[in-house]
Design a protein around this motif. Structure first.
Motif, PDB file in Angstrom:
ATOM      1  N   ASN A  21       0.861  -1.186   0.000  1.00 45.82           N
ATOM      2  CA  ASN A  21       0.000   0.000   0.000  1.00 45.82           C
ATOM      3  C   ASN A  21       0.894   1.232   0.000  1.00 45.82           C
ATOM      4  O   ASN A  21       2.111   1.112   0.036  1.00 45.82           O
ATOM      5  N   ALA A  57       1.339   3.398   2.286  1.00 44.15           N
ATOM      6  CA  ALA A  57       2.071   3.557   3.543  1.00 44.15           C
ATOM      7  C   ALA A  57       3.384   2.773   3.486  1.00 44.15           C
ATOM      8  O   ALA A  57       4.424   3.265   3.929  1.00 44.15           O
ATOM      9  N   PHE A 105      -3.208   6.777  10.875  1.00 44.50           N
ATOM     10  CA  PHE A 105      -1.925   6.771  10.157  1.00 44.50           C
ATOM     11  C   PHE A 105      -1.369   8.187  10.249  1.00 44.50           C
ATOM     12  O   PHE A 105      -1.911   9.119   9.650  1.00 44.50           O
ATOM     13  N   VAL A 157       4.112  15.986   0.757  1.00 43.54           N
ATOM     14  CA  VAL A 157       2.971  15.095   0.959  1.00 43.54           C
ATOM     15  C   VAL A 157       1.692  15.837   0.578  1.00 43.54           C
ATOM     16  O   VAL A 157       1.469  16.971   1.009  1.00 43.54           O
ATOM     17  N   HIS A 158       0.889  15.175  -0.220  1.00 42.89           N
ATOM     18  CA  HIS A 158      -0.388  15.796  -0.592  1.00 42.89           C
ATOM     19  C   HIS A 158      -1.260  15.881   0.652  1.00 42.89           C
ATOM     20  O   HIS A 158      -1.350  14.926   1.422  1.00 42.89           O
ATOM     21  N   SER A 210      -4.234  15.734   1.088  1.00 39.85           N
ATOM     22  CA  SER A 210      -5.132  14.584   1.147  1.00 39.85           C
ATOM     23  C   SER A 210      -6.528  14.871   1.673  1.00 39.85           C
ATOM     24  O   SER A 210      -7.409  15.186   0.921  1.00 39.85           O
ATOM     25  N   SER A 242      -3.595  10.039  -3.446  1.00 41.85           N
ATOM     26  CA  SER A 242      -4.472   9.579  -4.504  1.00 41.85           C
ATOM     27  C   SER A 242      -4.041  10.212  -5.816  1.00 41.85           C
ATOM     28  O   SER A 242      -3.832  11.416  -5.878  1.00 41.85           O
ATOM     29  N   LYS A 254      -7.234   4.137  -4.639  1.00 39.75           N
ATOM     30  CA  LYS A 254      -7.973   5.397  -4.549  1.00 39.75           C
ATOM     31  C   LYS A 254      -8.412   5.769  -5.978  1.00 39.75           C
ATOM     32  O   LYS A 254      -8.924   4.908  -6.668  1.00 39.75           O
ATOM     33  N   THR A 275      -7.162  12.204  -1.082  1.00 36.34           N
ATOM     34  CA  THR A 275      -7.036  13.296  -2.045  1.00 36.34           C
ATOM     35  C   THR A 275      -8.374  13.675  -2.670  1.00 36.34           C
ATOM     36  O   THR A 275      -9.094  12.816  -3.156  1.00 36.34           O
TER      37      THR A 275
HETATM   38  C1  LIG Z   1      -4.081   7.508   1.591  1.00 37.88           C
HETATM   39  C2  LIG Z   1      -2.783   8.125   1.790  1.00 37.88           C
HETATM   40  C3  LIG Z   1      -1.700   7.378   2.298  1.00 37.88           C
HETATM   41  C4  LIG Z   1      -1.829   5.947   2.713  1.00 37.88           C
HETATM   42  O1  LIG Z   1      -2.095   5.133   1.623  1.00 37.88           O
HETATM   43  P1  LIG Z   1      -2.528   3.597   1.833  1.00 37.88           P
HETATM   44  O2  LIG Z   1      -2.558   3.059   0.448  1.00 37.88           O
HETATM   45  O3  LIG Z   1      -3.863   3.625   2.496  1.00 37.88           O
HETATM   46  O4  LIG Z   1      -1.502   2.956   2.678  1.00 37.88           O
HETATM   47  C5  LIG Z   1      -0.489   8.030   2.455  1.00 37.88           C
HETATM   48  N1  LIG Z   1      -0.350   9.319   2.129  1.00 37.88           N
HETATM   49  C6  LIG Z   1      -1.374  10.063   1.645  1.00 37.88           C
HETATM   50  C7  LIG Z   1      -1.132  11.490   1.310  1.00 37.88           C
HETATM   51  C8  LIG Z   1      -2.620   9.494   1.467  1.00 37.88           C
HETATM   52  O5  LIG Z   1      -3.631  10.224   0.986  1.00 37.88           O
END
Ligand SMILES: *Cc1c(COP(=O)(O)O)cnc(C)c1O
Length: 438
Positions: free
Chosen positions: A141, A143, A173, A214-215, A217, A250, A283, A378
């Protein structure tokens, strides 16, 4: 009634109703129902009836025997609903992928050379058809993608990130925690609302290895705020010999007017690619759970060499589904990317489904205009025009009733709604049946 009036498990097991049933499950069902009876007696209830005990045990037996994972109708108005398994995958696509990889396949086998191959080759090969000569690595994933990248390139070194991007997303998370657990040293720059390019510049030291973006989100900032564009961070990283990494959360292959903005379109971003980027495959990308990393080939090679990769690598079915999804994009069959199909339907189509339900149902129902959401991080606050059926009555009771029939609606302003945003015509029958049995 007292404890000693409760029949023993041995006696209960002899009931003629229970022949043919699995003994172990039956014993469990007996024990559970007897415990419930005991509790009722202990709580002081006098009128305890053991006559229907065998029926209760049978009901419990059925409950225990049924797998807990069930398919649901998503009438919540959120397309990528994390609790409901995020992206829905097209049945035909899924079948093709499973048929392909369910048995023996060339997962790690080079057919031309007759020797060992690389499992990441398949997805890389498909994505290169879209984006040219890039490096690709898919992990469990997004993460794990983040963790792997930091652990590989920033262990005991500084990873520079804006204070405005130290986010927490669903399922607790928390980015700062993940960065720390990867072994990277978190170097925060800027403030919550404003981070400038000079903040990054001033933070770079001898022990810095990466700049991360980092977006945001699942939230957005308005008013007195600013952030630095990834392009500028890419330029700065290049000048100072650092790795720039963009966690997009996403992302989608390309932009779709009014629905997917260019800033999360891979086609757009990869015109000036960062050293590394990653995103969730379940996503907006619309496939199965995975984290896809795209970047410079030499960096991807290093990621593959990290021992941790063994823990994060994908299985053959996931790889097959991901490849099928990318091939659908390549062929332009975006209708088989169910997420995109759902997001691109207009209100007229949603009305058609709602009206078809209303026409077939015996209940008095009506529609209202609603606002639905993309969901899944996102753009989760992006509003989408939608249509819902209003079911009149006690909204909490209705929510429960439909839940138990595998239909998840939502309560808004005290009304129970069945939002059509993520409902398809194949689900009409199921909804009508639930309505008519109300
Ligand atoms: C959703 C997301 C994650 C985690 O992604 P997973 O596929 O759920 O592990 C990490 N960073 C951002 C910015 C996210 O939107």
């Amino acid at each position: 009634m007292e404890y000693r009036d409760i029949p023993s498990v041995d006696r209960l097991l002899k009931s003629p109703k229970f022949t043919m049933l699995n003994r172990d499950i039956l014993k469990r069902a007996c024990h559970i129902e007897i415990e419930i009876l005991k509790k009722i007696i202990k709580d002081g209830s006098k009128d305890v009836d053991t006559n229907n005990l065998t029926d209760l045990i049978l009901k419990r037996y059925k409950l225990i025997s049924t797998p807990t994972l069930k398919s649901l109708v998503n009438a919540t108005g959120v397309v990528l609903h994390t609790n409901l398994g995020r992206a829905k995958i097209d049945k035909e696509l899924l079948k093709r992928a499973v048929d392909m990889a369910g048995g023996y396949c060339n997962l790690e086998y080079d057919i031309d050379l007759g020797n060992r191959g690389d499992r990441s080759y398949h997805l890389e090969n498909s994505l290169q058809k879209l984006f040219g000569d890039i490096g690709v690595l898919a992990v469990n994933n997004n993460a794990s993608a983040l963790f792997l990248i930091l652990n590989t390139f920033a262990k005991d070194k500084e990873a520079i990130i804006s204070r405005g991007e130290l986010i927490e997303i669903g399922g607790s998370f928390r980015l700062p925690e993940v960065i720390k657990s990867s072994g990277a040293l978190l170097k925060e720059v800027g403030t919550t609302n404003k981070t400038h390019l000079r903040d990054y510049k001033e933070a770079i030291g001898t022990n810095s290895s990466m700049i991360i973006k980092v977006h945001k989100s699942n939230f957005h900032m308005e008013g007195f705020c600013s952030e630095v564009d990834i392009k500028e961070l890419t330029k700065l990283s290049k000048e100072r010999g650092l790795i720039d990494y963009y966690d997009l959360g996403s992302a989608s292959i390309e932009e779709i007017p009014h629905i997917i903005d260019s800033h999360i379109s891979l086609k757009h971003i990869l015109k000036q690619p960062p050293s590394l980027l990653s995103f969730s495959a379940d996503k907006l990308f619309g496939s199965i759970q995975a984290g896809i990393i795209i970047g410079k080939k030499e960096l991807i090679k290093e990621l593959k060499r990290n021992q941790i990769m063994r823990m994060f690598r994908l299985d053959k079915i996931t790889i097959s589904i991901l490849q099928q999804s990318v091939e659908a994009y390549i062929r332009g069959q975006t209708n088989t990317i169910t997420t995109l199909y759902l997001l691109q339907r207009d209100k007229k189509e949603l009305y058609t489904i709602a009206n078809s339900i209303i026409k077939r149902s015996k209940k008095e129902l009506y529609t209202i205009d609603t606002v639905g959401y993309t969901g899944g991080g996102t753009l989760s606050n992006k509003e989408l025009p939608s249509v819902a059926i209003v079911v009149e009555g006690d909204s909490k009771e209705l929510h429960k009733y439909f839940r138990q029939r595998g239909i998840i609606g939502r309560i808004e302003k005290g009304n129970f709604l069945l939002d059509m945003l993520a409902v398809t015509k194949e689900e009409i029958k199921e909804i009508v049946e639930a309505l008519d049995n109300l």
